[in-house]
Enzyme design. Structure first.
Site, PDB file in Angstrom:
ATOM      1  N   HIS A   8       0.805  -1.214   0.000  1.00  0.00           N
ATOM      2  CA  HIS A   8       0.000   0.000   0.000  1.00  0.00           C
ATOM      3  C   HIS A   8       0.844   1.273   0.000  1.00  0.00           C
ATOM      4  O   HIS A   8       0.307   2.360  -0.201  1.00  0.00           O
ATOM      5  CB  HIS A   8      -0.961   0.002   1.202  1.00  0.00           C
ATOM      6  N   SER A  46      -0.299  -0.668  -6.186  1.00  0.00           N
ATOM      7  CA  SER A  46      -0.236  -1.871  -7.004  1.00  0.00           C
ATOM      8  C   SER A  46       0.458  -1.605  -8.329  1.00  0.00           C
ATOM      9  O   SER A  46       0.362  -0.516  -8.900  1.00  0.00           O
ATOM     10  CB  SER A  46      -1.651  -2.394  -7.280  1.00  0.00           C
ATOM     11  N   LYS A  62     -14.858  -7.460  -8.986  1.00  0.00           N
ATOM     12  CA  LYS A  62     -14.025  -8.300  -9.848  1.00  0.00           C
ATOM     13  C   LYS A  62     -13.406  -9.443  -9.049  1.00  0.00           C
ATOM     14  O   LYS A  62     -13.340 -10.588  -9.523  1.00  0.00           O
ATOM     15  CB  LYS A  62     -12.929  -7.437 -10.469  1.00  0.00           C
ATOM     16  N   ASP A  63     -12.951  -9.151  -7.831  1.00  0.00           N
ATOM     17  CA  ASP A  63     -12.385 -10.190  -6.980  1.00  0.00           C
ATOM     18  C   ASP A  63     -13.437 -11.208  -6.579  1.00  0.00           C
ATOM     19  O   ASP A  63     -13.153 -12.410  -6.490  1.00  0.00           O
ATOM     20  CB  ASP A  63     -11.753  -9.570  -5.729  1.00  0.00           C
ATOM     21  N   GLU A  93       4.633 -34.197  -2.301  1.00  0.00           N
ATOM     22  CA  GLU A  93       3.428 -33.692  -2.951  1.00  0.00           C
ATOM     23  C   GLU A  93       3.800 -33.017  -4.265  1.00  0.00           C
ATOM     24  O   GLU A  93       4.923 -32.537  -4.466  1.00  0.00           O
ATOM     25  CB  GLU A  93       2.716 -32.689  -2.033  1.00  0.00           C
TER      26      GLU A  93
END
Length: 440
Positions: free
Chosen positions: A219, A223, A247-248, A291
């Site tokens: 922040h 971004s 959108k998220d 894994e």
């Protein structure tokens, strides 16, 4: 990141004003995730994966706490306690499958998130610390997942722990002491299981803390975006809420749909069948593998098959650790002033080669340790290190980037003439008028 044109937070009620004066949590949320947080208007769906990683972490913590209420960290009953959870605990099967598959999905979204960072240059200044904190989270995830894989106390749990912990014995002088410390004894046993269970329970909360630091550090510069061009004015940004929260939420819906398909229709697809056999120190599985999300690094580990000055096993350990530590130095290995691979055609080509190389390493890591997989993994491991240490530094100094747009808004409104965005990534709404509607 709050800019001068961001809408300040103003409580609308007397209770809200009273609370804000004493504990300004709503103001903090507004400035971090609400209308007070401005983001580049052109970020696409690849930027959803940070939120998805947070969701995956929450799922792992919640289901892990529930499972810990019924799990017994004792070698005599650990396997049986997992069966008890699956058969006798109300919705225990759901919690167990959510936790097991959630780990795989956590790594999927983190790998995509890292790929997006590589492609769009999110590791470059001024976001170096954001990237480095992300690598720290990745290391903590790997440690947490490895310890969690041991807890069901199946055959692959036991032998995977035996193989991986014994790798530390290759360290000169202190190797055996480290192995004894990790195991709590001289072999994988009850003390090992207790230690791993304690750390597996603790580490997700440490990950959550580092995630908070990462969000905080993000922040400050704000971004990144697909063009890599920094924000220059209010036309370049829109509020995070409601445009990108919507959108998220769409991304979350898609993620949960795919997650539910695996959860309800093929819950064991991403696991290993040998882990449904109780651990037996006298019966070694024919093929010991970790894994699937560890396979690229496991292939690098196994790529060293002969001694050269040092023991081959030590070279493998050093290479495996270096493959991750190398990512910390990526902001300085890539010296190009242009962030996004959209405008770096040569670097973009080599980045796709790196992706193919990692997929080849994954294939070799899950295969039997025999030819031709060994020689292929050796070649792929050489390229992995050559990409970061030789190719990327050279390309970043010699290539001629494509012309950058003057601003984010110019790229959105006039159309970005560059080529080479990852398949499936489009910035819709580029030709929209500069209104309050989100142009992505």
């Amino acid at each position: 990141m709050s800019f001068g044109w961001s809408k300040p937070y103003e409580p609308t009620s007397a209770l809200g004003k009273w609370f804000d004066e004493r504990l300004p949590v709503p103001r903090l949320v507004h400035g971090s995730l609400g209308g007070g947080y401005e983001v580049p208007r052109n970020i696409n769906y690849f930027y959803n994966f940070g939120v998805l990683a947070g969701l995956a972490l929450v799922i792992q913590i919640v289901t892990g706490v529930v499972l810990a209420m019924h799990y017994a960290a004792n070698t005599e009953v650990a396997f049986s306690s997992v069966e008890h959870i699956m058969r006798d605990v109300n919705y225990g099967w759901l919690m167990r499958y959510m936790h097991a598959n959630g780990a795989s999905f956590f790594f999927i979204v983190v790998y995509v998130h890292m790929w997006r960072g590589l492609y769009y240059g999110s590791y470059k200044a001024p976001r170096e610390l954001v990237w480095m904190l992300g690598v720290v989270i990745f290391l903590l995830m790997m440690a947490t997942a490895f310890m969690g894989y041991v807890l069901p106390w199946g055959q692959m749990s036991f032998w995977g722990a035996t193989v991986i912990t014994n790798l530390f014995s290759a360290i000169p002088v202190v190797g055996d002491a480290i192995v004894t410390f990790l195991l709590g004894g001289f072999a994988v046993d009850n003390a090992t299981l207790n230690r791993f269970f304690s750390l597996h329970f603790l580490l997700p909360f440490i990950i959550a803390g580092v995630v908070m630091l990462k969000i905080w550090s993000l922040h400050i510069p704000g971004s990144n975006n697909p063009t890599g061009v920094e924000v220059k004015g209010p036309a370049d940004t829109i509020p995070f809420h409601p445009y990108f929260t919507a959108k998220d939420l769409f991304g979350v819906g898609v993620y949960l749909t795919i997650f539910s398909i695996f959860l309800f229709f093929m819950p064991n697809f991403l696991g290993h069948p040998d882990n449904y056999i109780e651990a037996n120190a006298l019966a070694t599985p024919e093929h010991i593998v970790p894994e699937w999300y560890f396979w690229p690094f496991y292939a690098i580990l196994r790529a060293f098959t002969f001694d050269f000055i040092l023991e081959a096993k030590l070279w493998g350990v050093v290479a495996m650790v270096s493959a991750i530590v190398l990512l910390f130095f990526l902001p300085w290995l890539d010296s190009s002033p242009v962030k996004s691979m959209r405008y770096r055609p040569k670097a973009r080509m080599w980045t796709y080669v790196l992706l193919a190389d990692i997929l080849i390493l994954s294939w070799c890591g899950g295969a039997v340790a025999e030819q031709p997989y060994i020689i292929i993994s050796q070649i792929a491991a050489i390229y992995y290190f050559a990409h970061f240490l030789i190719i990327l530094p050279l390309v970043s100094r010699t290539e001629t980037p494509l012309p950058l747009p003057a601003s984010i808004s110019e790229a959105v409104l006039k159309g970005d003439a560059s080529t080479g965005a990852p398949a499936g990534i489009t910035d819709t709404g580029r030709n929209a008028a500069p209104t309050a509607q989100p142009a992505e």
